[in-house]
Motif scaffolding. Structure first.
Motif, PDB file in Angstrom:
ATOM      1  N   UNK A 216      -1.050   8.159   6.681  1.00  0.00           N
ATOM      2  CA  UNK A 216      -1.179   8.482   5.558  1.00  0.00           C
ATOM      3  C   UNK A 216      -1.500   6.849   4.844  1.00  0.00           C
ATOM      4  N   UNK A 217      -2.092   6.940   4.568  1.00  0.00           N
ATOM      5  CA  UNK A 217      -1.805   5.289   3.554  1.00  0.00           C
ATOM      6  C   UNK A 217      -0.783   4.636   4.127  1.00  0.00           C
ATOM      7  N   UNK A 218      -0.970   4.331   5.491  1.00  0.00           N
ATOM      8  CA  UNK A 218      -0.211   3.604   6.318  1.00  0.00           C
ATOM      9  C   UNK A 218       1.458   3.474   6.724  1.00  0.00           C
ATOM     10  N   UNK A 219       1.356   5.100   6.293  1.00  0.00           N
ATOM     11  CA  UNK A 219       2.672   5.442   6.998  1.00  0.00           C
ATOM     12  C   UNK A 219       2.197   6.760   8.253  1.00  0.00           C
ATOM     13  N   UNK A 220       3.670   5.984   8.939  1.00  0.00           N
ATOM     14  CA  UNK A 220       3.531   6.894  10.134  1.00  0.00           C
ATOM     15  C   UNK A 220       3.826   8.198  10.022  1.00  0.00           C
TER      16      UNK A 220
ATOM     17  N   UNK B 121       0.476  -1.595   0.141  1.00  0.00           N
ATOM     18  CA  UNK B 121      -0.186   0.096  -0.262  1.00  0.00           C
ATOM     19  C   UNK B 121       0.715   1.199  -0.712  1.00  0.00           C
ATOM     20  N   UNK B 122       1.851   1.446   0.882  1.00  0.00           N
ATOM     21  CA  UNK B 122       2.776   2.297   0.651  1.00  0.00           C
ATOM     22  C   UNK B 122       3.302   2.384  -0.536  1.00  0.00           C
ATOM     23  N   UNK B 123       4.007   1.641  -1.535  1.00  0.00           N
ATOM     24  CA  UNK B 123       4.530   1.636  -2.785  1.00  0.00           C
ATOM     25  C   UNK B 123       3.363   1.974  -3.683  1.00  0.00           C
ATOM     26  N   UNK B 124       2.106   2.288  -3.646  1.00  0.00           N
ATOM     27  CA  UNK B 124       1.422   2.345  -4.302  1.00  0.00           C
ATOM     28  C   UNK B 124       0.536   3.507  -4.015  1.00  0.00           C
ATOM     29  N   UNK B 125       0.829   4.563  -3.304  1.00  0.00           N
ATOM     30  CA  UNK B 125       0.438   5.771  -2.718  1.00  0.00           C
ATOM     31  C   UNK B 125       1.703   6.285  -3.114  1.00  0.00           C
ATOM     32  N   UNK B 126       2.879   5.711  -3.103  1.00  0.00           N
ATOM     33  CA  UNK B 126       3.128   7.028  -3.833  1.00  0.00           C
ATOM     34  C   UNK B 126       3.237   6.960  -4.775  1.00  0.00           C
ATOM     35  N   UNK B 127       3.133   5.552  -5.595  1.00  0.00           N
ATOM     36  CA  UNK B 127       2.832   5.693  -7.120  1.00  0.00           C
ATOM     37  C   UNK B 127       1.854   6.911  -7.737  1.00  0.00           C
ATOM     38  N   UNK B 128       0.487   6.700  -6.800  1.00  0.00           N
ATOM     39  CA  UNK B 128      -0.371   7.463  -7.279  1.00  0.00           C
ATOM     40  C   UNK B 128      -0.105   8.798  -6.770  1.00  0.00           C
ATOM     41  N   UNK B 129       0.455  10.013  -6.062  1.00  0.00           N
ATOM     42  CA  UNK B 129       0.591  11.176  -6.026  1.00  0.00           C
ATOM     43  C   UNK B 129       1.743  11.286  -6.858  1.00  0.00           C
ATOM     44  N   UNK B 130       2.790  10.446  -7.743  1.00  0.00           N
ATOM     45  CA  UNK B 130       3.830  10.764  -7.954  1.00  0.00           C
ATOM     46  C   UNK B 130       3.303  11.198  -9.306  1.00  0.00           C
ATOM     47  N   UNK B 131       1.766  10.122 -10.458  1.00  0.00           N
ATOM     48  CA  UNK B 131       1.291   9.764 -11.029  1.00  0.00           C
ATOM     49  C   UNK B 131       0.037  10.615 -10.995  1.00  0.00           C
ATOM     50  N   UNK B 132      -0.483  11.454 -10.036  1.00  0.00           N
ATOM     51  CA  UNK B 132      -1.824  12.574  -9.981  1.00  0.00           C
ATOM     52  C   UNK B 132      -1.243  13.839  -9.868  1.00  0.00           C
ATOM     53  N   UNK B 133       0.383  14.175 -10.203  1.00  0.00           N
ATOM     54  CA  UNK B 133       1.187  15.503  -9.924  1.00  0.00           C
ATOM     55  C   UNK B 133       1.667  15.194 -11.318  1.00  0.00           C
ATOM     56  N   UNK B 134       1.748  14.483 -12.412  1.00  0.00           N
ATOM     57  CA  UNK B 134       2.579  14.290 -13.797  1.00  0.00           C
ATOM     58  C   UNK B 134       1.288  14.229 -14.357  1.00  0.00           C
ATOM     59  N   UNK B 135       0.064  13.478 -14.192  1.00  0.00           N
ATOM     60  CA  UNK B 135      -1.092  13.038 -15.296  1.00  0.00           C
ATOM     61  C   UNK B 135      -1.416  12.483 -15.765  1.00  0.00           C
ATOM     62  N   UNK B 136      -0.290  11.466 -15.217  1.00  0.00           N
ATOM     63  CA  UNK B 136       0.475   9.957 -16.009  1.00  0.00           C
ATOM     64  C   UNK B 136      -0.492   8.977 -15.433  1.00  0.00           C
ATOM     65  N   UNK B 137      -1.547   7.900 -16.240  1.00  0.00           N
ATOM     66  CA  UNK B 137      -2.528   6.323 -15.774  1.00  0.00           C
ATOM     67  C   UNK B 137      -1.265   5.568 -15.031  1.00  0.00           C
ATOM     68  N   UNK B 138      -2.063   5.760 -14.146  1.00  0.00           N
ATOM     69  CA  UNK B 138      -1.758   4.546 -13.553  1.00  0.00           C
ATOM     70  C   UNK B 138      -2.334   3.262 -13.339  1.00  0.00           C
ATOM     71  N   UNK B 139      -1.605   1.919 -13.238  1.00  0.00           N
ATOM     72  CA  UNK B 139      -2.157   0.585 -12.749  1.00  0.00           C
ATOM     73  C   UNK B 139      -1.809   0.092 -12.035  1.00  0.00           C
TER      74      UNK B 139
ATOM     75  N   UNK C 123      -2.299  18.285   3.547  1.00  0.00           N
ATOM     76  CA  UNK C 123      -1.797  19.860   3.513  1.00  0.00           C
ATOM     77  C   UNK C 123      -1.046  18.930   2.544  1.00  0.00           C
ATOM     78  N   UNK C 124      -1.833  18.646   0.906  1.00  0.00           N
ATOM     79  CA  UNK C 124      -0.896  18.650  -0.608  1.00  0.00           C
ATOM     80  C   UNK C 124      -0.077  17.050  -0.802  1.00  0.00           C
ATOM     81  N   UNK C 125      -0.480  16.771   0.445  1.00  0.00           N
ATOM     82  CA  UNK C 125       0.757  15.842   0.658  1.00  0.00           C
ATOM     83  C   UNK C 125      -0.522  14.403   0.006  1.00  0.00           C
ATOM     84  N   UNK C 126      -0.612  13.237  -1.473  1.00  0.00           N
ATOM     85  CA  UNK C 126      -1.523  12.618  -1.729  1.00  0.00           C
ATOM     86  C   UNK C 126      -2.183  11.336  -0.899  1.00  0.00           C
TER      87      UNK C 126
END
Length: 303
Positions: free
Chosen positions: A272-276, A69-87, A128-131
């Motif tokens: 946030x998505x499992x990260x303290x 879940x932490x990896x997926x959350x990080x990927x979603x945050x980057x994908x959101x900021x750049x507009x890249x579709x994510x699987x 606070x801006x963190x996805x």
């Protein structure tokens, strides 16, 4: 489509997987479906840099991220900021966002669904801006994660054991704190043991994950100060998928939620998505409807 898949070899199921064989299998699945795909397997420490570098490329139609879940959350945050579709290939313990997306939880089956999938406009939350793709929480959950991280574990079973020990610790020592909040203009103050804010409301008869990632609003849940038996009952209801039916839970929803903690006199934490993570006295939570492009199964509702 032209796709790049990035797998976190330190994430959950991947730790005990032959990643060379797995990458070859994923490559064959996508190529048989008519796609071009690149495969990269990296360490957890390298994952963020790999995601950012890949999402800056202008020759890709989507990325696929694999891990917990932490990896997926990080990927979603980057994908959101750049507009890249994510699987998503779920390789963690709970895989809550993958459950929301109705993806198979088997790492060998998820690529078959994605290779035949389609891209939808999904929602994403921010604190606070963190996805976040799953939830922001504090109180009971944050204390449990803090306790869990004080134990050593190196496997999925070890993590489950540490989580069980941490849950017992929280049951015996539940938090009690004051919050002030504003949900879409509605202001209120409460004493609570737990706060949870989700990217779309949690479903019923499920673990704590949303049924729909396109509903366009935050779920907001609080629990009043609880005794040890009350915490134990709530924990049981979470495990039974009956979290929303517990009588102590108050549920609201909205597009904008501002939290304030008027009596903070020490360091406090959120999850946030499992990260303290450390948290200040004020937190602004928002929903961003349709801003996260997602590669999902073709038969998923909304696709």
């Amino acid at each position: 489509m032209k796709i790049k898949a990035i797998f976190n070899r330190d994430g959950g199921t991947f730790r005990t997987t032959d990643m060379t064989a797995y990458g070859s299998k994923v490559e064959a699945i996508f190529r048989d479906a008519g796609h071009q795909i690149e495969i990269a397997t990296v360490s957890g420490a390298e994952m963020q840099q790999a995601l950012e570098k890949t999402c800056r490329r202008d020759d890709l139609d989507a990325i696929v991220a694999g891990g917990g879940d932490g990896t997926i959350s990080a990927a979603a945050g980057v994908a959101w900021k750049t507009g890249m579709p994510l699987g998503v290939v779920p390789a963690g313990t709970m895989n809550l966002f993958a459950r929301t997306l109705k993806l198979p939880l088997d790492i060998w089956k998820a690529p078959e669904v994605l290779a035949q999938g389609t891209i939808i406009d999904g929602d994403i939350g921010s604190a606070d801006g963190r996805a976040f793709v799953h939830q922001f929480s504090m109180g009971l959950h944050a204390r449990m994660v803090r306790y869990r991280e004080s134990f050593s574990f190196r496997s999925r079973l070890g993590k489950i054991t540490a989580s069980t020990r941490a849950a017992v610790g929280v049951i015996l020592n539940p938090p009690d704190f004051e919050i002030e909040f504003d949900v879409d203009g509605h202001h209120e103050s409460r004493h609570v043991s737990a706060v949870s804010v989700s990217n779309n409301p949690f479903g019923r008869d499920t673990l704590m994950y949303a049924d729909d990632v396109t509903a366009g609003h935050l779920g907001f849940y609080t629990a009043p100060p609880l005794s040890p038996p009350g915490v134990a009952k709530l924990a049981l209801d979470v495990l039974r998928g009956k979290f929303r039916d517990n009588p102590v839970i108050t549920e609201m929803s909205g597009h904008a939620l501002d939290l304030h903690f008027p009596k903070v006199d020490r360091k406090i934490n959120c999850v946030i998505d499992g990260e303290l993570l450390p948290m200040g006295r004020d937190v602004a939570l928002r929903i961003h409807p349709g801003e996260l492009k997602l590669l999902v199964g073709a038969d998923r509702p909304g696709s």
